[in-house]
Design an enzyme around this catalytic site. Structure first.
Site, PDB file in Angstrom:
ATOM      1  N   TYR A  69     -25.533 -27.650  -1.991  1.00 48.47           N
ATOM      2  CA  TYR A  69     -25.807 -26.212  -1.832  1.00 48.47           C
ATOM      3  C   TYR A  69     -26.058 -25.878  -0.366  1.00 48.47           C
ATOM      4  O   TYR A  69     -25.607 -24.863   0.154  1.00 48.47           O
ATOM      5  CB  TYR A  69     -27.037 -25.839  -2.671  1.00 48.47           C
ATOM      6  N   PHE A 121      -6.491  -0.981   7.459  1.00 51.18           N
ATOM      7  CA  PHE A 121      -6.160  -1.766   6.276  1.00 51.18           C
ATOM      8  C   PHE A 121      -7.054  -1.266   5.150  1.00 51.18           C
ATOM      9  O   PHE A 121      -8.186  -0.853   5.390  1.00 51.18           O
ATOM     10  CB  PHE A 121      -6.309  -3.270   6.494  1.00 51.18           C
ATOM     11  N   THR A 122      -6.519  -1.306   3.929  1.00 51.79           N
ATOM     12  CA  THR A 122      -7.180  -0.624   2.818  1.00 51.79           C
ATOM     13  C   THR A 122      -8.642  -1.062   2.644  1.00 51.79           C
ATOM     14  O   THR A 122      -9.549  -0.228   2.647  1.00 51.79           O
ATOM     15  CB  THR A 122      -6.404  -0.892   1.511  1.00 51.79           C
ATOM     16  N   ASP A 212      -9.390  -8.291  13.619  1.00 58.00           N
ATOM     17  CA  ASP A 212      -8.987  -8.751  12.292  1.00 58.00           C
ATOM     18  C   ASP A 212      -7.925  -9.808  12.566  1.00 58.00           C
ATOM     19  O   ASP A 212      -6.773  -9.497  12.866  1.00 58.00           O
ATOM     20  CB  ASP A 212      -8.442  -7.624  11.418  1.00 58.00           C
ATOM     21  N   LYS A 255      -4.286 -16.092   4.114  1.00 59.84           N
ATOM     22  CA  LYS A 255      -2.967 -15.923   4.734  1.00 59.84           C
ATOM     23  C   LYS A 255      -2.701 -17.105   5.670  1.00 59.84           C
ATOM     24  O   LYS A 255      -2.276 -18.160   5.229  1.00 59.84           O
ATOM     25  CB  LYS A 255      -2.897 -14.595   5.497  1.00 59.84           C
ATOM     26  N   ARG A 379       3.324   0.227  -0.354  1.00 58.02           N
ATOM     27  CA  ARG A 379       2.465   0.487   0.805  1.00 58.02           C
ATOM     28  C   ARG A 379       2.812   1.880   1.324  1.00 58.02           C
ATOM     29  O   ARG A 379       3.352   2.065   2.404  1.00 58.02           O
ATOM     30  CB  ARG A 379       2.667  -0.570   1.910  1.00 58.02           C
ATOM     31  N   PHE A 442      -4.453   2.090  -5.712  1.00 59.69           N
ATOM     32  CA  PHE A 442      -3.178   1.392  -5.891  1.00 59.69           C
ATOM     33  C   PHE A 442      -3.304   0.165  -6.790  1.00 59.69           C
ATOM     34  O   PHE A 442      -2.351  -0.215  -7.454  1.00 59.69           O
ATOM     35  CB  PHE A 442      -2.604   0.969  -4.530  1.00 59.69           C
TER      36      PHE A 442
HETATM   37  C1  P71 Z   1      -2.337  -8.362   1.556  1.00 63.22           C
HETATM   38  C2  P71 Z   1      -3.797  -8.527   1.480  1.00 63.22           C
HETATM   39  C3  P71 Z   1      -4.434  -8.644   0.135  1.00 63.22           C
HETATM   40  C4  P71 Z   1      -4.590  -7.274  -0.402  1.00 63.22           C
HETATM   41  C5  P71 Z   1      -5.731  -6.558  -0.120  1.00 63.22           C
HETATM   42  C6  P71 Z   1      -5.837  -5.256  -0.542  1.00 63.22           C
HETATM   43  C7  P71 Z   1      -4.787  -4.676  -1.222  1.00 63.22           C
HETATM   44  C8  P71 Z   1      -3.673  -5.395  -1.546  1.00 63.22           C
HETATM   45  C9  P71 Z   1      -3.578  -6.700  -1.121  1.00 63.22           C
HETATM   46  C10 P71 Z   1      -5.731  -8.545   2.856  1.00 63.22           C
HETATM   47  C11 P71 Z   1      -6.316  -8.303   4.120  1.00 63.22           C
HETATM   48  C12 P71 Z   1      -5.503  -8.061   5.287  1.00 63.22           C
HETATM   49  C13 P71 Z   1      -6.104  -7.771   6.492  1.00 63.22           C
HETATM   50  C14 P71 Z   1      -5.307  -7.502   7.692  1.00 63.22           C
HETATM   51  C15 P71 Z   1      -8.243  -7.968   5.493  1.00 63.22           C
HETATM   52  C16 P71 Z   1      -7.702  -8.243   4.265  1.00 63.22           C
HETATM   53  C17 P71 Z   1      -8.613  -8.475   3.102  1.00 63.22           C
HETATM   54  N1  P71 Z   1      -4.451  -8.440   2.640  1.00 63.22           N
HETATM   55  N2  P71 Z   1      -7.462  -7.735   6.580  1.00 63.22           N
HETATM   56  O1  P71 Z   1      -1.828  -8.066   2.652  1.00 63.22           O
HETATM   57  O2  P71 Z   1      -4.172  -8.105   5.222  1.00 63.22           O
HETATM   58  O3  P71 Z   1      -8.653  -9.820   2.827  1.00 63.22           O
HETATM   59  O4  P71 Z   1      -7.670  -9.956   0.523  1.00 63.22           O
HETATM   60  O5  P71 Z   1      -8.926 -11.882   1.541  1.00 63.22           O
HETATM   61  O6  P71 Z   1     -10.125  -9.859   0.817  1.00 63.22           O
HETATM   62  O7  P71 Z   1      -1.663  -8.521   0.530  1.00 63.22           O
HETATM   63  P1  P71 Z   1      -8.846 -10.406   1.335  1.00 63.22           P
END
Ligand code: P71
Length: 465
Positions: A69, A121-122, A212, A255, A379, A442
């Site tokens: 832990y 970003f969303t 980011d 990623k 998107r 979405f």
């Molecule tokens: C992508 C995602 C995953 C995603 C997130 C929200 C809606 C649809 C798909 C996530 C990102 C990203 C950037 C630049 C932070 C996050 C959040 N991308 N910054 O592209 O691209 O990270 O998903 O690990 O929580 O499909 P998280």
């Protein structure tokens, strides 16, 4: 496309369901590709997030996971990997990127505070706004123009940023956010010169610069390939130099770091890091695991090393370029230049007969699934519209490439499916939204077609996979 610097050791079977079953699945999913079952998908280009293939080294490292832990040696390996690759002094694991964004927003955002950023970003914007912060887009105008061939569409408009910083009292700016390989613009990089410009402004105004860094490796590769003076700099050195220009970073490690789950909040400032550790225990877990397992931290530490391997990053980016090239040859409208992690179809030009209020990108994503079992992500207005504000921004469908997963044949198949849909685009009507969630709609919104949706033919004009 160059030959990949890996070979395949473990495979996962995929099948193309017959067309009537795909139609049924699409209708059950309310024309929302997020709501499809992956078993019903043939080529899954929804996202590059958490969908990469692990390396044998990552899998081997997972056996060494220390699930203690507190004081887990896997944490210290992860900490060392982040410090070595990027140089940040403090490393806080989180369950994924939005966990890091949540902590960062809690640390720095108060009602009325500003967050200037290249586009949005969303999830990043949502966390800021939930705390009463105000998101301000300071991307260059080319970012929102799918036809602009600007090599660095992820750049910040330095004049716009200077205006925002000069007009606000410094303590009312929570942080300036710069995203690598700007996702919503098509995976577009910033230049190092531009980031240096942002750095000068944030230092002059006493405001933190937060990167980011989710797709920092591809951004570094584009700098190497496109910006004068960097052709001979090693990729790990360039990645480090980018990180050095910031005070903190959030990473979705799903990623570039090749892991199914995990994120990192990396911070230089001691006091801020101390406060972040107080928050992480509330929302994620003890600072030595932050919501992921010891074996996840091992895979992540190893993934960070692989993410700076130029051969791996180069091959990955060449996959998007290959798919984009096939589509361009066939006259299909996409965002140019092709970005890091995906090819983005320009739904406004693809379906000019569907007005934006009828969700052209959502309809196009649905059609790609129906035509060939290819899953993509909307998107456009569904993801981008803000409350009741009018939206006339980008209207894109993202064909996102998971890392080390699909072959050239898969990508050629996808190009054939897109071509088939392009040829039959007149048969794609707009959609009507039948269910709208309050936040990040979405993900779970549902739709129905406003008319007959693609002719029910099984034998589409694509090469059988
Ligand atoms: C992508 C995602 C995953 C995603 C997130 C929200 C809606 C649809 C798909 C996530 C990102 C990203 C950037 C630049 C932070 C996050 C959040 N991308 N910054 O592209 O691209 O990270 O998903 O690990 O929580 O499909 P998280």
């Amino acid at each position: 496309m160059s030959a990949p610097p890996w070979k395949i050791k473990v495979v996962e079977p995929v099948t193309l369901r017959p067309q009537p079953e795909r139609r049924q699945a699409l209708e059950a999913a309310g024309y929302n590709t997020f709501l499809l079952r992956s078993d019903d998908v043939f080529v899954d280009l929804l996202t590059d997030s958490g969908t990469s293939a692990l390396s044998q080294e990552q899998r081997a490292a997972m056996e060494l996971g220390d699930e203690a832990y507190a004081g887990s040696r896997s944490f210290f390996r992860l900490e060392g990997a982040v410090q070595e690759a990027y140089g940040y002094r403090h490393v806080i694991p989180t369950h994924q990127g939005r966990g890091a964004e949540h902590l960062l927003a809690k640390l720095l955002v108060e009602p009325g505070f500003l967050v200037p950023s290249n586009l949005y970003f969303t999830t990043s914007r949502e966390h800021v706004e939930l705390l009463g912060g105000v998101w301000i887009d300071v991307s260059i105008p080319e970012a929102s123009d799918p036809r602009s061939l600007h090599p660095f569409k992820g750049n910040v408009d330095l004049v716009a940023l200077e205006h925002v910083l000069a007009a606000a009292a410094p303590e009312r700016v929570a942080f300036v956010r710069v995203e690598a390989c700007l996702n919503m613009a098509g995976g577009q990089p910033f230049s190092l010169a531009n980031l240096e410009g942002v750095r000068e402004l944030t230092l002059a105004h006493g405001v933190p610069l937060v990167l980011d860094a989710t797709r920092i490796s591809e951004n570094a590769l584009f700098v190497k390939e496109r910006e004068a003076g960097f052709a001979d700099v090693e990729l790990p050195e360039l990645i480090h130099r980018i990180a050095d220009l910031s005070d903190a970073a959030v990473f979705s490690s799903k990623k570039d770091h090749f892991v199914p789950i995990g994120g990192v909040l990396a911070i230089d400032d001691d006091d801020l890091a101390e406060r972040a550790r107080e928050l992480v225990v509330i929302y994620e877990g003890f600072p030595h695991y932050g919501g992921i397992a010891g074996h996840d931290m091992e895979a992540l530490a190893q993934g960070i090393r692989e993410s700076a391997d130029e051969a791996i990053v180069k091959h990955y980016v060449s996959q998007s370029a290959y798919l984009g090239g096939l589509l361009l040859e066939r006259g299909i409208p996409i965002v140019e230049p092709v970005g890091a992690h995906a090819v983005f179809l320009d739904a406004k030009r693809f379906l000019p007969h569907v007005p934006q209020e009828e969700f052209p990108a959502q309809a196009l994503a649905a059609a790609l699934y129906l035509a060939g079992g290819v899953r993509s992500m909307e998107r456009g207005i569904v993801s981008g519209q803000h409350g009741d504000e009018p939206y006339d921004g980008l209207e894109l469908v993202r064909l996102t490439i998971p890392r080390r997963v699909y072959t050239q044949e898969h990508l050629a198949y996808v190009a054939d499916v897109v071509t088939d849909v392009f040829e039959r685009r007149g048969q794609i009507p707009g959609l009507r939204m039948t269910y709208e969630p309050e936040h990040l709609r979405f993900f779970q919104a549902r739709f129905e077609a406003r008319g007959a949706f693609l002719e029910p033919v099984e034998a589409v004009a694509v090469a059988e996979p």
